[in-house]
Write a protein that holds these residues in place. Sequence first.
Motif, PDB file in Angstrom:
ATOM      1  N   HIS A  42       0.785  -1.241   0.000  1.00 23.15           N
ATOM      2  CA  HIS A  42       0.000   0.000   0.000  1.00 23.15           C
ATOM      3  C   HIS A  42       0.816   1.290   0.000  1.00 23.15           C
ATOM      4  O   HIS A  42       0.530   2.197  -0.765  1.00 23.15           O
ATOM      5  N   ILE A  65       0.885  -6.347  -5.082  1.00 28.43           N
ATOM      6  CA  ILE A  65      -0.394  -6.042  -4.440  1.00 28.43           C
ATOM      7  C   ILE A  65      -1.000  -7.361  -3.980  1.00 28.43           C
ATOM      8  O   ILE A  65      -1.028  -8.347  -4.724  1.00 28.43           O
ATOM      9  N   HIS A  68      -3.773  -8.694  -3.672  1.00 25.46           N
ATOM     10  CA  HIS A  68      -4.771  -9.421  -4.470  1.00 25.46           C
ATOM     11  C   HIS A  68      -4.255  -9.834  -5.842  1.00 25.46           C
ATOM     12  O   HIS A  68      -4.937 -10.523  -6.583  1.00 25.46           O
ATOM     13  N   ASP A  79      -8.515  -5.815   3.852  1.00 20.27           N
ATOM     14  CA  ASP A  79      -8.589  -4.978   2.654  1.00 20.27           C
ATOM     15  C   ASP A  79      -9.872  -5.339   1.912  1.00 20.27           C
ATOM     16  O   ASP A  79     -10.155  -6.514   1.686  1.00 20.27           O
ATOM     17  N   HIS A 124     -10.862  -5.177  -1.104  1.00 19.21           N
ATOM     18  CA  HIS A 124     -10.846  -5.808  -2.434  1.00 19.21           C
ATOM     19  C   HIS A 124     -10.431  -7.278  -2.419  1.00 19.21           C
ATOM     20  O   HIS A 124     -10.098  -7.853  -3.451  1.00 19.21           O
ATOM     21  N   SER A 141      -3.152  -1.080 -10.243  1.00 17.65           N
ATOM     22  CA  SER A 141      -4.016  -1.462  -9.119  1.00 17.65           C
ATOM     23  C   SER A 141      -4.429  -2.936  -9.157  1.00 17.65           C
ATOM     24  O   SER A 141      -4.204  -3.631 -10.150  1.00 17.65           O
ATOM     25  N   CYS A 142      -5.060  -3.372  -8.081  1.00 12.73           N
ATOM     26  CA  CYS A 142      -5.506  -4.765  -8.002  1.00 12.73           C
ATOM     27  C   CYS A 142      -6.684  -5.020  -8.926  1.00 12.73           C
ATOM     28  O   CYS A 142      -7.077  -6.159  -9.137  1.00 12.73           O
ATOM     29  N   CYS A 154       0.562  -0.374  -4.885  1.00 13.53           N
ATOM     30  CA  CYS A 154      -0.792   0.186  -5.014  1.00 13.53           C
ATOM     31  C   CYS A 154      -0.757   1.577  -5.637  1.00 13.53           C
ATOM     32  O   CYS A 154      -1.690   1.987  -6.322  1.00 13.53           O
ATOM     33  N   CYS A 179      -3.539   4.347  -6.885  1.00  6.68           N
ATOM     34  CA  CYS A 179      -4.887   3.890  -6.544  1.00  6.68           C
ATOM     35  C   CYS A 179      -5.299   4.477  -5.209  1.00  6.68           C
ATOM     36  O   CYS A 179      -6.449   4.803  -4.985  1.00  6.68           O
ATOM     37  N   ILE A 180      -4.332   4.617  -4.294  1.00  2.88           N
ATOM     38  CA  ILE A 180      -4.657   5.075  -2.937  1.00  2.88           C
ATOM     39  C   ILE A 180      -3.812   6.274  -2.516  1.00  2.88           C
ATOM     40  O   ILE A 180      -4.085   6.917  -1.513  1.00  2.88           O
ATOM     41  N   ASN A 222     -10.163   1.415  -8.771  1.00  5.14           N
ATOM     42  CA  ASN A 222     -11.532   1.041  -8.424  1.00  5.14           C
ATOM     43  C   ASN A 222     -12.320   2.085  -7.663  1.00  5.14           C
ATOM     44  O   ASN A 222     -13.496   1.893  -7.389  1.00  5.14           O
ATOM     45  N   ARG A 274      -9.330  10.415  -3.354  1.00  9.13           N
ATOM     46  CA  ARG A 274      -8.778   9.063  -3.268  1.00  9.13           C
ATOM     47  C   ARG A 274      -7.383   8.985  -3.918  1.00  9.13           C
ATOM     48  O   ARG A 274      -6.492   8.308  -3.434  1.00  9.13           O
TER      49      ARG A 274
HETATM   50  S1  SF4 Z   1      -7.676  -1.071  -4.015  1.00  4.12           S
HETATM   51 FE1  SF4 Z   1      -5.833   0.025  -4.467  1.00  4.12          FE
HETATM   52  S2  SF4 Z   1      -4.930   0.322  -2.454  1.00  4.12           S
HETATM   53 FE2  SF4 Z   1      -6.423  -1.316  -2.211  1.00  4.12          FE
HETATM   54  S3  SF4 Z   1      -5.262  -3.204  -2.549  1.00  4.12           S
HETATM   55 FE3  SF4 Z   1      -6.110  -2.577  -4.515  1.00  4.12          FE
HETATM   56  S4  SF4 Z   1      -4.465  -1.414  -5.462  1.00  4.12           S
HETATM   57 FE4  SF4 Z   1      -4.021  -1.513  -3.306  1.00  4.12          FE
END
Ligand code: SF4
Lengths: 193, 469
Positions: free
Chosen positions: B66, B110, B112, B131, B133, B349-350, B410, B413-414, B432, B438
């Motif tokens: 992250h 990541i 996921h 998390d 996701h 991202s995931c 990540c 994405c965050i 996402n 964000r």
């Molecule tokens: S949503 Fe974004 S921050 Fe959360 S695990 Fe997936 S890539 Fe990482």
Amino acid sequence: MAQFTQVTSRVIPLPNRNVDTDQIIPARFLKVTDKSGLGEALFSDWRYNADGSEKSDFVLNHKHHQGAQILLAGDNFGCGSSREHAPWALTSWGFRSVISTSFADIFHNNALKNGLLPVIVNKEIHQSLFDLVEEIPTVALTIDLASQSITLPDGDALKFPIDKFSKNCLLSGIDQLGYIMSHDAKISTYETS
Amino acid sequence: MSLQPRTLFQKIWDKHLVVQEPHSPAILYVDLHLIHEVTSPQAFTGLRNRNLQVRRPDRTLATMDHSIPTTPLSLPMADTQAAAQLEQLAKNCAEFDIELFDMDSPWRGIVHVIGPELGRTQPGMTIVCGDSHTSTHGALGALAFGIGTSEVEHVLASQCLLQEKPKTFEVRVDGTLREGISAKDVILALIAKIGTAGGTGHVFEYTGTAIRTLSIEERMTVCNMSIEGGARAGMVGPDDSTFEYLANREYAPKGLEWEYALEAWRKLPTDSGAVYDRSITLNANDLEPMITFGTNPGMGIPITKCVPDPSQVGNADTRQSLENALTYMGLQPGQKLLGQPIDVVFIGSCTNGRISDLRLAADILRGHKVAENVRMLVVPGSQKVKQQAESEGLDRIFSTAGAEWREAGCSMCIAMNSDKVDPGQYAVSTSNRNFEGRQGKGGRTFLASPLTAAAAAVRGEISDVRTML
Ligand code: SF4
């Protein structure tokens, strides 16, 4: 686990729907390794100007809202990220309960584990509470868990639902991990089967 | 022996139920617990305070994703707070004997992305992670929940999760996806239809011909955003594509064990005649490339359509949230999104940071340049994805086009590291969440597929990728 029995307090109205946990506490505050002090960052991007001063028009900054312990929130409160920092930030600021028509699942779970009572009411009651707070901004409500009721100043009591398990845990401050561990033998049996 | 037809969800639930007392949530056994730096430190502190051990380190796996920088690994970390959090994870894993893919690991990525990629994620498993996701892992026919930090502590200590039994929700996608339409468009269309709370209390099972023809990576994109539709998990019944995907992965069963596993996995798909609590059907033939215009993932439209006009909305609450969203996004009611200038493009991202996503984006960029004034970041979902992309020469396509090619994480994405969208900037992102701030405080996000994002990078404005194929 934090206990919850009853709270009597003024109410902060935040009608925005789908308030996500990124708004409750933005990700840049998640680099901590403990839970303390997160109240400072609660609703940070809505609460502070770029220079760090408070935005006077944001509800949390209103003078008569200081010390309030009940948040009256819009539908689907707490959606998005699973961060438990959201209920930590809310309780650290001083909230003990959030009232809404619905909560996102993970937030709901997280809140219960931190003594922050999610109170679910129907649309009519929800609207009437917003109307009441608009009419009398300093109105105090009493939320009582044992009787599952919100008591209005005129004595009217509105019922709300909560599952038995969460209710018992909150009332007696029982730890949910303790409940799981009390079934340790069954977990071992499961593992060997 | 009950022969009641059961759903995939029900079969996995039944198999993992350890205790179900009346008026209490179920105690569910967890096969795999994934952890990362951000949502685990307080859980380990809880363990220490109670003098507890990690019950099954062998069923626990940690990665760093992250808050890590995506700049070259040789550079020291500038963010001391993030560095301390990573350090804490390393310390916790060492103390409790948990396998960790740290900064130097070629398997880091990541959470996921690496679970499925290494074959740790398998059909029929229960998987949790701090998390939201975590639903991604359902693409392989696992039941995977995102959990809070208190629950991370529960699982570390007991390998079990307390869970109220969710309801089931069949999301059927019939038909065939047309050219230029991808898995991301399917899930954005679903969320636009049901809203961000549409699946609350439910587990989605994605079925139908369009889902069956998706690759496993594409199914991950769909399952990944189940949480954006409010669902607790999303899953797809395992089939030959699933088994093919898993065969020979690092942690997948081998030899005779593989044969046994296959036999069990083939029994997982939902029985004919099993009943879901709710159902919805989408037709893939009708789908267009989707893009979001607002500040939650439910605010999405087909790319050729106009931004909705709040004054046309009857419900006062909906009107208000739409108005707030358009104000934040700096968009006009009724305006077209096609042609909207943009500043940043993020591929990663995931949701869309796997090799197939990078290939899609690279196909659009090949022979083109990223438009002037646009910053494009390509961040692989794992170091393995990065290596694979480099072995295919995708990194050179991105670099030649003028995009930044990064280490896995990540990232934007965050926006916990320095990869951020600046205040007021517009980003087309394959991630996402388009929540306010964000991707960086004041940043404005359009969520879209890797194809649509790459098209925007080349044109410098929101574009219909179908005109570029
Ligand atoms: S949503 Fe974004 S921050 Fe959360 S695990 Fe997936 S890539 Fe990482």
